[in-house]
Structures are given as C-alpha cells and as structure tokens.
Design a protein around this motif. Structure first.
Motif, short mmCIF file in Angstrom:
data_model
loop_
_atom_site.label_atom_id
_atom_site.label_comp_id
_atom_site.label_asym_id
_atom_site.label_seq_id
_atom_site.Cartn_x
_atom_site.Cartn_y
_atom_site.Cartn_z
N VAL A 111 13.57 -9.95 -4.14
CA VAL A 111 13.73 -10.18 -2.71
C VAL A 111 14.33 -8.93 -2.07
O VAL A 111 15.32 -8.38 -2.59
N CYS A 112 13.75 -8.48 -0.97
CA CYS A 112 14.24 -7.31 -0.23
C CYS A 112 14.31 -6.11 -1.18
O CYS A 112 13.33 -5.79 -1.84
N ALA A 113 15.44 -5.43 -1.24
CA ALA A 113 15.54 -4.29 -2.15
C ALA A 113 15.25 -4.70 -3.59
O ALA A 113 14.71 -3.91 -4.38
N GLY A 114 15.58 -5.95 -3.94
CA GLY A 114 15.25 -6.45 -5.27
C GLY A 114 13.76 -6.42 -5.54
O GLY A 114 13.33 -6.26 -6.68
N GLY A 115 12.95 -6.60 -4.48
CA GLY A 115 11.51 -6.48 -4.63
C GLY A 115 11.10 -5.07 -4.96
O GLY A 115 10.22 -4.84 -5.79
N GLY A 116 11.75 -4.09 -4.31
CA GLY A 116 11.47 -2.69 -4.63
C GLY A 116 11.86 -2.35 -6.05
O GLY A 116 11.12 -1.67 -6.78
N TYR A 117 13.03 -2.84 -6.48
CA TYR A 117 13.48 -2.57 -7.84
C TYR A 117 12.56 -3.25 -8.87
O TYR A 117 12.26 -2.68 -9.92
#
Length: 301
Positions: A111-117
């Motif tokens: 989710v959010c930056a977690g999606g990028g990671y």
C-alpha cells in the motif's frame, strides 16, 4: 493472528501472521506479504488488507519496517528503501521456514510506498509469484520533484554536524493536525487526508509516531522503485488506484508501474470516486479493491 519475529541482518523484525479461519497446520496455504506505507505500522492499512486476505483463505504476513514500530535496528526512524526491500526478502525467508506455507504460492501486496517497495522486491525476488499494489507509489518521485538539490545539500550539512557531535535531526512526516497544516499554507487534499488518517482516531496507532530521520532523505530521493521493471518485473501484476487524484501522485505512479512492467499478465483497476486515503480503510473503497485483489491472488497463487 499470531505475533512473530524474523531476522533482518542482526536485528528482529516484528510481524503479525494473519491466519484463515479453521487454520490447520497440516495443510499447505498460499501466503501474501503485506507491506505498509511510509510512516505506517503493521496494525494500520496493511493489517486491514491482511485481515481480509486471511478471511479469504490466505495466510498474510504484516510487519513493521526495520528501524520503526516494534522492529529493531538503529538508527531509529530511518526510512531506508534498500532495507525496506530487504525486509520483504527476509519476510519471505521466514515464510519458507513454516511447514504450512506452500513455497510456490507466495505473493506480495503493498500500500502506498509499500506498493513501490513490493514492486521493487518483485523485480529481482522471484519467490514472489504475483504482486498487487493499492495506491502504490514510487517513494522517490515526490521527493525528487520538491527541491531535491537543496534537500541533498541540507542532508550533507546535517551528516557533518552529526559526525561532529550534534544530535540527530528528527522531523515529522506530516503536520500533526489539520490546523497546523493550514496555518503553514498546506491545504493539499492528500496531505489533509493523510493527517485525518494518521493523526486522528480514524487510523492512529501509538507505534506510528510520525517521525522521520532527516538524513533518510538522500536515500529516498535517489531510490527509483520501478528501476528495471521493464525488464525483470515479469510476474502477474494488479494495480489498484483511485480516480480522485491528489498531490501524492499514486494515480500517476500506478499507471507508470502498469505501463512499465514487463509482465504479460497485468491489470489496472481504477476505483471511481476514491482518493488515495479512501483506499486505506474506507469500507466501500477497500471492498471494491478486494473484489479484484482476492480473485487475482486466487488465480495466480
């Protein structure tokens, strides 16, 4: 839900293992690593999605990023993209030690930056068999668009100061209240909604303390979460975005990831009338997201 710990280098990462109803440790289950946004912790939006995935028969693992929440690691409040990606790898290492996990059916959701990671991990981590992002963002993009040279110079000065005995500089991720933001002339939609989620009883958690080590900024500016996705992100991909577009840029980043990924099996779904933070916890928005996420993982895991 079970509390668990696993290692990243020489410190412990604190996690929650969300288990399906009527869990039987003699069976083999598909598993999904759920990665929280920047400034967040495992009990917040990543935990919401993990809980719902468990209700649909998956084992879902959430965890606090290294240096944050209940996880170990020094210095505290460091947001280090490379380590956040390594956290995901270590989470998968941990899952492979559990006898009830099917090693060939491990996915990732961020989710959010977690999606990028999660996307960045999937580029090189082929134990991830399918990936979904919810308002996934490329964490560096927003920072690179906001006076990056001045920030890099300030980080250099701060590192010199700290090397010579000054205390670490800890900033807030976001203002602590909407009033504080408005007094500073900051009234952008995503920022105000971030405050409403993180700094009010709606989504507030004591371990999500709104603290960012300032010297993290150089790492954030230089990290491109989607680097080489056009060559190596080959797994099935589902991107969820909302069409109420705010300044944090997850709508743009979602299409960027979708267009760039090498996967031949990729989908993007736009939740109509939903903002970035609606897809954190608002029942109607998250329900629609899950109506696509659950079948996606059922098909590919």
């Amino acid at each position: 839900m079970q509390k668990v710990e696993f290692k990243n280098r020489n410190w412990n990462v604190a996690g929650h293992l969300h288990l399906p109803e009527n869990f039987d440790d003699a069976q083999k289950y598909p598993a999904i690593v759920c990665v929280h946004p920047g400034s967040s912790v495992k009990e917040q939006t990543a935990g919401l999605y993990a809980n719902q995935l468990a209700k649909n028969g998956f084992i879902a693992l959430t965890f606090d990023a290294s240096f944050q929440g209940e996880s170990g690691g020094e210095p505290r409040f460091l947001e280090d993209p490379a380590t956040r990606v390594e956290d995901i790898r270590c989470a998968i290492d941990f899952l492979t030690t559990l006898t009830f996990i099917d090693h060939d059916r491990i996915g990732a959701l961020g989710v959010c930056a977690g999606g990028g990671y999660a996307a960045n991990a999937s580029i090189s981590e082929k134990r991830i068999k399918a990936i979904a992002t919810v308002v996934g963002s490329n964490p560096s993009r927003a920072f690179r668009e906001a006076n990056p040279m001045e920030v890099l110079k300030a980080v250099a000065q701060q590192r010199t100061a700290e090397a010579n005995g000054n205390e670490s500089l800890i900033n807030n991720w976001i203002p602590d209240s909407a009033d504080e933001a408005k007094q500073g002339g900051l009234e952008e939609m995503d920022l105000l909604e971030a405050i409403d989620y993180y700094r009010t009883p709606r989504g507030q958690h004591p371990n999500s303390c709104n603290k960012l080590l300032f010297t993290s900024m150089s790492n954030l500016i230089m990290f491109d979460a989607f680097h080489l996705a056009e060559y190596f992100l080959t797994q099935p991909l589902l991107v969820i975005v909302g069409d109420k577009v705010g300044g944090f840029g997850s709508y743009r980043d979602g299409f960027d990831l979708y267009n760039k990924a090498a996967s031949t099996d990729k989908k993007i779904h736009v939740v109509k009338g939903a903002s970035h933070y609606d897809l954190y916890d608002r029942p109607e928005a998250t329900r629609e997201a899950l109506e696509h996420i659950v079948p996606f993982f059922n098909e590919h895991l």
